[in-house]
Design a protein around this motif. Structure first.
Motif, PDB file in Angstrom:
ATOM      1  N   ARG A 164      50.456  41.825  44.951  1.00  0.00           N
ATOM      2  CA  ARG A 164      50.570  40.461  45.488  1.00  0.00           C
ATOM      3  C   ARG A 164      51.915  40.291  46.198  1.00  0.00           C
ATOM      4  O   ARG A 164      51.986  39.666  47.259  1.00  0.00           O
ATOM      5  CB  ARG A 164      50.401  39.429  44.380  1.00  0.00           C
ATOM      6  N   GLY A 165      52.992  40.846  45.625  1.00  0.00           N
ATOM      7  CA  GLY A 165      54.298  40.785  46.280  1.00  0.00           C
ATOM      8  C   GLY A 165      54.296  41.521  47.604  1.00  0.00           C
ATOM      9  O   GLY A 165      54.866  41.057  48.588  1.00  0.00           O
ATOM     10  N   HIS A 166      53.625  42.676  47.650  1.00  0.00           N
ATOM     11  CA  HIS A 166      53.521  43.449  48.891  1.00  0.00           C
ATOM     12  C   HIS A 166      52.740  42.655  49.948  1.00  0.00           C
ATOM     13  O   HIS A 166      53.142  42.599  51.104  1.00  0.00           O
ATOM     14  CB  HIS A 166      52.833  44.780  48.612  1.00  0.00           C
ATOM     15  N   GLY A 213      71.460  43.649  36.650  1.00  0.00           N
ATOM     16  CA  GLY A 213      71.443  44.625  37.747  1.00  0.00           C
ATOM     17  C   GLY A 213      70.170  45.447  37.768  1.00  0.00           C
ATOM     18  O   GLY A 213      69.545  45.625  38.814  1.00  0.00           O
ATOM     19  N   VAL A 214      69.780  45.945  36.592  1.00  0.00           N
ATOM     20  CA  VAL A 214      68.545  46.734  36.516  1.00  0.00           C
ATOM     21  C   VAL A 214      67.341  45.857  36.822  1.00  0.00           C
ATOM     22  O   VAL A 214      66.447  46.240  37.585  1.00  0.00           O
ATOM     23  CB  VAL A 214      68.404  47.411  35.131  1.00  0.00           C
ATOM     24  N   GLY A 215      67.283  44.661  36.268  1.00  0.00           N
ATOM     25  CA  GLY A 215      66.148  43.763  36.495  1.00  0.00           C
ATOM     26  C   GLY A 215      65.989  43.375  37.959  1.00  0.00           C
ATOM     27  O   GLY A 215      64.906  43.483  38.536  1.00  0.00           O
ATOM     28  N   PHE A 216      67.091  42.914  38.558  1.00  0.00           N
ATOM     29  CA  PHE A 216      67.021  42.539  39.973  1.00  0.00           C
ATOM     30  C   PHE A 216      66.806  43.748  40.872  1.00  0.00           C
ATOM     31  O   PHE A 216      66.113  43.668  41.878  1.00  0.00           O
ATOM     32  CB  PHE A 216      68.285  41.771  40.393  1.00  0.00           C
ATOM     33  N   LEU A 242      56.013  53.036  43.309  1.00  0.00           N
ATOM     34  CA  LEU A 242      55.843  53.420  41.908  1.00  0.00           C
ATOM     35  C   LEU A 242      55.020  52.398  41.129  1.00  0.00           C
ATOM     36  O   LEU A 242      54.587  52.668  40.026  1.00  0.00           O
ATOM     37  CB  LEU A 242      57.210  53.584  41.235  1.00  0.00           C
ATOM     38  N   PHE A 243      54.812  51.211  41.680  1.00  0.00           N
ATOM     39  CA  PHE A 243      54.200  50.134  40.916  1.00  0.00           C
ATOM     40  C   PHE A 243      52.775  49.787  41.333  1.00  0.00           C
ATOM     41  O   PHE A 243      52.004  49.332  40.517  1.00  0.00           O
ATOM     42  CB  PHE A 243      55.069  48.878  41.004  1.00  0.00           C
ATOM     43  N   GLY A 244      52.392  49.916  42.571  1.00  0.00           N
ATOM     44  CA  GLY A 244      51.051  49.520  42.959  1.00  0.00           C
ATOM     45  C   GLY A 244      50.453  50.368  44.065  1.00  0.00           C
ATOM     46  O   GLY A 244      49.267  50.260  44.359  1.00  0.00           O
ATOM     47  N   ALA A 245      51.254  51.200  44.672  1.00  0.00           N
ATOM     48  CA  ALA A 245      50.780  52.006  45.790  1.00  0.00           C
ATOM     49  C   ALA A 245      50.434  53.415  45.329  1.00  0.00           C
ATOM     50  O   ALA A 245      50.872  53.870  44.286  1.00  0.00           O
ATOM     51  CB  ALA A 245      51.839  52.064  46.885  1.00  0.00           C
ATOM     52  N   LEU A 293      65.122  46.570  40.138  1.00  0.00           N
ATOM     53  CA  LEU A 293      63.704  46.957  40.071  1.00  0.00           C
ATOM     54  C   LEU A 293      62.819  45.938  40.775  1.00  0.00           C
ATOM     55  O   LEU A 293      61.834  46.304  41.423  1.00  0.00           O
ATOM     56  CB  LEU A 293      63.265  47.139  38.617  1.00  0.00           C
ATOM     57  N   SER A 294      63.152  44.658  40.658  1.00  0.00           N
ATOM     58  CA  SER A 294      62.369  43.638  41.367  1.00  0.00           C
ATOM     59  C   SER A 294      62.488  43.808  42.869  1.00  0.00           C
ATOM     60  O   SER A 294      61.492  43.726  43.597  1.00  0.00           O
ATOM     61  CB  SER A 294      62.839  42.239  40.971  1.00  0.00           C
ATOM     62  N   TYR A 295      63.704  44.062  43.341  1.00  0.00           N
ATOM     63  CA  TYR A 295      63.909  44.284  44.768  1.00  0.00           C
ATOM     64  C   TYR A 295      63.127  45.507  45.241  1.00  0.00           C
ATOM     65  O   TYR A 295      62.459  45.480  46.266  1.00  0.00           O
ATOM     66  CB  TYR A 295      65.398  44.453  45.061  1.00  0.00           C
ATOM     67  N   TYR A 296      63.193  46.602  44.470  1.00  0.00           N
ATOM     68  CA  TYR A 296      62.449  47.808  44.829  1.00  0.00           C
ATOM     69  C   TYR A 296      60.945  47.542  44.852  1.00  0.00           C
ATOM     70  O   TYR A 296      60.243  47.961  45.773  1.00  0.00           O
ATOM     71  CB  TYR A 296      62.755  48.942  43.849  1.00  0.00           C
TER      72      TYR A 296
END
Length: 191
Positions: A56-58, A16-19, A31-34, A21-24
């Motif tokens: 890259r995901g964005h 749940g936490v992994g998916f 929080l990760f690249g912006a 955070l990946s979804y977010y």
């Protein structure tokens, strides 16, 4: 039995936490690249030769033509400075100084990135057309109802985003980035 239950609970929490955070990271990811400055958000690594995985995901999610790092930087505001979503039923005012750049444009788009400029008007407001205050600050009115001075006239209804493209800019590229300030987005009134 208790061990198996704890193991399954631990696995469920980890997934749940992994998916989550990946979804977010792929849908919002600030929080990760912006970088967020008030209501404005930019992805400074978007034009880099090897952007981080979240950038890259964005890029993949947006599927839009992006500016290269040496060409410029794009800031997007989806809310006003108080955190309320921008809505075409309301009028807004941008106040303050723009970051240092050779040229900039301001436009408004909907969720599908369709430009919301009123028919018969320019698609974007350009820095070369702006009347400034004595100290170089800008005051730009944004909305569907007529306003004095600098006005980005829009058409339509529903939520929208402001897009500020800075061309040939030093914003977020060095030591001056820590004290960089973006214009505020203030709600004026609603219909």
């Amino acid at each position: 039995m208790r061990f198996v239950l704890r193991l399954l609970t631990t696995i469920a929490i980890a997934l749940g936490v992994g998916f989550g955070l990946s979804y977010y990271a792929l849908t919002d990811g600030r929080l990760f690249g912006a970088v967020s400055l008030g209501p404005w958000t930019a992805w400074p690594d978007i034009g880099a030769p090897a952007p981080n995985p979240y950038t890259r995901g964005h890029i993949a999610r947006e599927a839009a033509l992006q500016l290269g790092r040496s060409e410029g930087l794009q800031f997007i505001a989806r809310t006003d400075s108080d955190g309320a979503a921008l809505d075409l039923a309301c009028s807004y005012r941008l106040d303050g100084h723009m970051p240092i750049s050779t040229f900039w444009t301001l436009s408004a788009v909907d969720a599908e990135w369709i430009n919301l400029a009123a028919p018969g008007t320019d698609a974007a407001l350009r820095s070369s057309e702006i009347a400034r205050t004595d100290d170089g600050a800008v005051r730009i009115h944004v909305g569907t109802r007529l306003r004095p001075s600098n006005w980005l006239e829009l058409a339509g209804e529903g939520p929208f985003s402001l897009v500020l493209n800075l061309y040939d800019t030093t914003a977020l590229s060095g030591f001056s980035s820590a004290d960089m300030v973006m214009p505020s987005v203030t709600l004026e009134d609603c219909a």
